[in-house]
Design a protein around this motif. Structure first.
Motif, PDB file in Angstrom:
ATOM      1  N   HIS A   7       0.814  -1.227   0.000  1.00  0.00           N
ATOM      2  CA  HIS A   7       0.000   0.000   0.000  1.00  0.00           C
ATOM      3  C   HIS A   7       0.845   1.273   0.000  1.00  0.00           C
ATOM      4  N   TYR A   8       2.156   1.152   0.102  1.00  0.00           N
ATOM      5  CA  TYR A   8       2.983   2.358   0.197  1.00  0.00           C
ATOM      6  C   TYR A   8       2.817   3.317  -0.976  1.00  0.00           C
ATOM      7  N   PRO A   9       2.705   2.824  -2.221  1.00  0.00           N
ATOM      8  CA  PRO A   9       2.562   3.777  -3.328  1.00  0.00           C
ATOM      9  C   PRO A   9       1.376   4.724  -3.179  1.00  0.00           C
ATOM     10  N   VAL A  10       0.275   4.246  -2.587  1.00  0.00           N
ATOM     11  CA  VAL A  10      -0.912   5.108  -2.513  1.00  0.00           C
ATOM     12  C   VAL A  10      -0.873   6.069  -1.329  1.00  0.00           C
ATOM     13  N   ILE A  11      -0.012   5.798  -0.333  1.00  0.00           N
ATOM     14  CA  ILE A  11       0.069   6.746   0.786  1.00  0.00           C
ATOM     15  C   ILE A  11       1.263   7.691   0.655  1.00  0.00           C
TER      16      ILE A  11
END
Length: 373
Positions: free
Chosen positions: A317-321
């Motif tokens: 999920h890092y890319p979206v946060i």
């Protein structure tokens, strides 16, 4: 813990509460779990299957010496990728909301000769809390006496060449981990400034049993099964671990030992002058944030800023946060250190090592309860 080091809980401390609230709102509005999704399970399955398949193919004795050597090198890379993509998230409790699932997935660390219990202490607790603080974060003690990162360490003549010999030393990291590091860390009385003497009895048994198991499957069994002289096996084993060590060493160093990151020292009697989350922004860097390949192979560790602020969120999920963290950092006038590519981060690491090996570098003179690990 001996003389616990404290972070400032008021100075710009609103940054973390703001960015945490925004990230939580994002997951809630999208109806997403912060843990592993289908893509993450597929990714973990890919790396685990690849690792076990390569191991089986080598032991099948159906290939020539050079082919087996090539497979051993790839096996070393897959071992590092399992550490990044599977074990790391699970040990942080980010893989699943169920603790037993995290423990099960974290056991993949044993397959690469490492111990998740020791790693949780040295990495989750110590490194994530005291990032880049000399005398506290032992991860920056890369090779004491050889590689100089702490500016208070005496400058030795040979360190003017450390930007060159550091990389071969990184390649030895995996061999050290398998044969030395876990034992050394387990039996040290303190790690950094943290008490390290109260281990459960079962962890003593687990440490030795799993290490012996690794030695049996990766040394004894191949020597018995493969039609190779011992010295050819030894070359393959060492080179496998050198590939693994180089991959591990580079990814971790490019996240904290690059230009722009700081190595703050506490103020005597006061502690750290910044809030913990602010400290993370000053000591941590991203690299190749737009590279799908880097994200796939590095287990999100190319977005180290997001990982240090939210270690319990699965790296998928890092890319979206990232956009949320970057924007909030700018709003609070905080650094957001980022190298656009792997090569630019590597160049930055090289330049910093060169500088640290030739002259004193000014440091910032500057952790809180509830630090997320």
């Amino acid at each position: 813990m001996v003389n616990p080091l404290k972070f400032n809980t008021t100075n710009r401390s609103q940054f973390f509460s703001t960015v945490r609230q925004r990230v939580n709102v994002h997951f809630k509005e999208k109806g997403l779990s912060p843990h592993a999704n289908g893509a993450m399970w597929a990714k973990a399955t890919f790396f685990m299957t690849g690792y076990l398949t390569l191991y089986g193919l080598i032991l099948s004795n159906q290939f020539g010496t050079w082919t087996m050597l090539a497979m051993a090198l790839v096996l070393g890379a897959f071992a590092a990728f399992i550490g990044f993509n599977v074990s790391h998230d699970a040990i942080h409790g980010a893989f699943s909301s169920r603790s037993w699932v995290n423990r099960l997935v974290a056991s993949s660390f044993y397959l690469i000769g490492a111990n998740p219990y020791v790693w949780k202490i040295t990495h989750n607790v110590v490194h994530h809390t005291y990032t880049n603080i000399p005398g506290h974060d032992e991860d920056i003690e890369i090779a004491p006496g050889l590689i100089r990162v702490d500016v208070d360490e005496p400058l030795r003549p040979w360190q003017r060449f450390q930007q060159w010999y550091a990389f071969p030393l990184y390649s030895l990291a995996s061999l050290s981990w398998v044969f030395r590091k876990d034992f050394l860390k387990f039996f040290k009385k303190t790690i950094g400034q943290c008490d390290n003497t109260n281990h459960p009895r079962k962890e003593y048994i687990t440490l030795f049993a799993t290490k012996i198991g690794y030695y049996v499957f990766f040394i004894v069994v191949p020597l018995l099964v493969l039609d190779l002289p011992w010295w050819q096996f030894a070359i393959g084993f060492v080179l496998m671990h050198m590939v693994e060590g180089l991959v591990l060493g580079l990814v971790f160093q490019l996240a904290h030992v690059v230009e722009g990151t700081t190595f703050p020292v506490p103020v005597e009697g006061v502690g750290m002058q910044e809030a913990w989350a602010v400290h993370q922004m000053q000591t941590t860097a991203n690299f190749a944030p737009n590279s799908a390949l880097a994200a796939f192979l590095c287990g999100g560790l190319n977005r180290q800023i997001e990982h240090h602020l939210f270690p319990k969120i699965c790296h998928i999920h890092y890319p979206v946060i990232t956009a949320i963290v970057r924007q909030t950092a700018h709003e609070f006038d905080l650094p957001y250190i980022e190298n656009p590519s792997f090569s630019s981060a590597l160049s930055s690491h090289y330049r910093l090592l060169k500088k640290l090996g030739r002259e004193p570098v000014p440091v910032c003179v500057s952790e809180p309860a509830g630090v997320p690990v």
